[in-house]
Scaffold this active site. Structure first.
Site, PDB file in Angstrom:
ATOM      1  N   LYS A 221      20.297  -5.226  20.738  1.00  0.00           N
ATOM      2  CA  LYS A 221      19.135  -4.508  21.299  1.00  0.00           C
ATOM      3  C   LYS A 221      18.877  -3.203  20.537  1.00  0.00           C
ATOM      4  CE  LYS A 221      20.734  -4.268  25.600  1.00  0.00           C
ATOM      5  NZ  LYS A 221      22.032  -4.946  25.481  1.00  0.00           N
TER       6      LYS A 221
ATOM      7  N   ARG B 238      18.377  -3.122  34.198  1.00  0.00           N
ATOM      8  CA  ARG B 238      19.649  -3.838  34.153  1.00  0.00           C
ATOM      9  C   ARG B 238      20.000  -4.455  35.502  1.00  0.00           C
ATOM     10  NH1 ARG B 238      22.176  -0.944  29.546  1.00  0.00           N
ATOM     11  NH2 ARG B 238      24.190  -1.860  29.026  1.00  0.00           N
TER      12      ARG B 238
ATOM     13  N   ARG C 179      32.095  -2.529  15.994  1.00  0.00           N
ATOM     14  CA  ARG C 179      30.930  -1.636  15.893  1.00  0.00           C
ATOM     15  C   ARG C 179      31.348  -0.170  15.673  1.00  0.00           C
ATOM     16  NH1 ARG C 179      26.148  -1.754  20.301  1.00  0.00           N
ATOM     17  NH2 ARG C 179      27.732  -1.080  21.774  1.00  0.00           N
TER      18      ARG C 179
ATOM     19  N   ARG D 260      32.612   3.647  19.983  1.00  0.00           N
ATOM     20  CA  ARG D 260      32.287   4.043  21.347  1.00  0.00           C
ATOM     21  C   ARG D 260      33.473   3.736  22.254  1.00  0.00           C
ATOM     22  NH1 ARG D 260      26.456   1.586  22.931  1.00  0.00           N
ATOM     23  NH2 ARG D 260      27.587   1.202  24.856  1.00  0.00           N
TER      24      ARG D 260
ATOM     25  N   ARG E 248      32.081  -5.152  30.733  1.00  0.00           N
ATOM     26  CA  ARG E 248      30.640  -4.962  30.537  1.00  0.00           C
ATOM     27  C   ARG E 248      29.920  -6.308  30.498  1.00  0.00           C
ATOM     28  NH1 ARG E 248      30.493  -1.874  25.229  1.00  0.00           N
ATOM     29  NH2 ARG E 248      28.233  -1.857  25.446  1.00  0.00           N
TER      30      ARG E 248
HETATM   31  P1  AMP Z   1      24.340   0.622  26.488  1.00  0.00           P
HETATM   32  O1  AMP Z   1      24.318   1.632  25.419  1.00  0.00           O
HETATM   33  O2  AMP Z   1      22.967   0.087  26.839  1.00  0.00           O
HETATM   34  O3  AMP Z   1      25.336  -0.484  26.246  1.00  0.00           O
HETATM   35  O4  AMP Z   1      24.837   1.378  27.821  1.00  0.00           O
HETATM   36  C1  AMP Z   1      26.125   1.954  27.905  1.00  0.00           C
HETATM   37  C2  AMP Z   1      26.497   2.197  29.352  1.00  0.00           C
HETATM   38  O5  AMP Z   1      25.568   3.105  29.961  1.00  0.00           O
HETATM   39  C3  AMP Z   1      26.472   0.961  30.256  1.00  0.00           C
HETATM   40  O6  AMP Z   1      27.681   0.205  30.175  1.00  0.00           O
HETATM   41  C4  AMP Z   1      26.293   1.606  31.628  1.00  0.00           C
HETATM   42  O7  AMP Z   1      27.495   2.198  32.089  1.00  0.00           O
HETATM   43  C5  AMP Z   1      25.323   2.745  31.317  1.00  0.00           C
HETATM   44  N1  AMP Z   1      23.914   2.292  31.423  1.00  0.00           N
HETATM   45  C6  AMP Z   1      23.003   2.198  30.420  1.00  0.00           C
HETATM   46  N2  AMP Z   1      21.821   1.753  30.870  1.00  0.00           N
HETATM   47  C7  AMP Z   1      21.981   1.554  32.208  1.00  0.00           C
HETATM   48  C8  AMP Z   1      21.127   1.070  33.240  1.00  0.00           C
HETATM   49  N3  AMP Z   1      19.872   0.683  32.981  1.00  0.00           N
HETATM   50  N4  AMP Z   1      21.642   0.993  34.501  1.00  0.00           N
HETATM   51  C9  AMP Z   1      22.900   1.374  34.773  1.00  0.00           C
HETATM   52  N5  AMP Z   1      23.763   1.814  33.847  1.00  0.00           N
HETATM   53  C10 AMP Z   1      23.320   1.910  32.570  1.00  0.00           C
END
Ligand code: AMP
Length: 217
Positions: A15, A90, A129, A162, A173
């Site tokens: 993404k 999400r 990553r 990360r 996740r």
């Molecule tokens: P990402 O970078 O999109 O993988 O997001 C990293 C982390 O941020 C996720 O594992 C969640 O803990 C939090 N997060 C990001 N976007 C959301 C969302 N839309 N709703 C809830 N938690 C989020």
């Protein structure tokens, strides 16, 4: 062209990578809830401190926090600018809140791009990553190694893994995705705006599929 898009798919589906390409080539505003949360965490803000507890465990930050954050961003967006949501919505509650919000500001989603990828590919991508601490560019230890050890090719910034890309958090996740986010595939399919893309191929090939979809709309 201008469009309002959602990129949907498990962690590691690509993404962030596709969002960057779309931002560059189509001039869309890239809104990544994960990036916003990481910036808040880095700054040590109240929001960042609250989010950290969830993010580091691979759990979702509560809906009301995320919805408030996106609301602020979308309200501030100039009318003529298309947007690209990455990592949001999400949950079904977030998708419903987004519908309401879009109605309020007189906008509509053009398409939801579903990046399909298997657990094995996700695992391989996320464990390798690397991210630039300075500009956010994405690398991979095997698939896209930086030219200089642990330094960004673009800005020379330090590369890091990360916290939530560590093996034990990745599985969590992916499970959270399957339980809470995967139902959005049907949610948007029923609205007739879901488009599937095979995201196990290279970033450029994945982008070509997205481009074809956008050209057909
Ligand atoms: P990402 O970078 O999109 O993988 O997001 C990293 C982390 O941020 C996720 O594992 C969640 O803990 C939090 N997060 C990001 N976007 C959301 C969302 N839309 N709703 C809830 N938690 C989020």
């Amino acid at each position: 062209m201008t469009a309002n898009l959602v990129l949907l798919g498990p962690p590691g589906a690509g993404k962030g990578t596709q969002a960057e390409i779309l931002r560059e080539r189509l001039g869309l505003e890239h809104l990544s809830t994960g990036d916003i949360l990481r910036a808040e965490m880095k700054a040590g803000s109240e929001l960042g401190k609250k989010a950290k507890e969830y993010v580091e465990k691979g759990e979702l930050v509560p809906d009301e926090v995320i919805i408030g954050m996106i609301r602020e961003k979308l309200l501030a967006l100039p009318k003529e600018k298309g947007f690209l949501l990455d990592g949001f919505p999400r949950t079904v509650a977030q998708a419903e809140a987004l519908d309401e919000l879009l109605k309020e500001i007189g906008r509509e989603l053009t398409a939801v791009i579903y990046l399909k990828v298997s657990w094995e590919v996700v695992r391989m991508r996320l464990t390798g990553r690397l991210i630039c601490r300075n500009c956010g560019a994405i690398y991979h230890r095997v698939n896209k190694p930086p030219k200089n050890d642990m330094r960004c090719d673009i800005c020379g910034g330090e590369l890091y893994q990360r916290e939530d890309d560590k093996e034990e958090v990745i599985k969590q996740r992916f499970e959270v995705y399957n339980q809470q986010t995967a139902p959005l595939v049907d949610f948007y399919r029923q609205k007739g705006i879901l488009f599937e893309v095979n995201s196990e191929v290279s970033a450029e090939e994945t982008f070509k599929q997205i481009e074809n979809i956008l050209n057909s709309l």
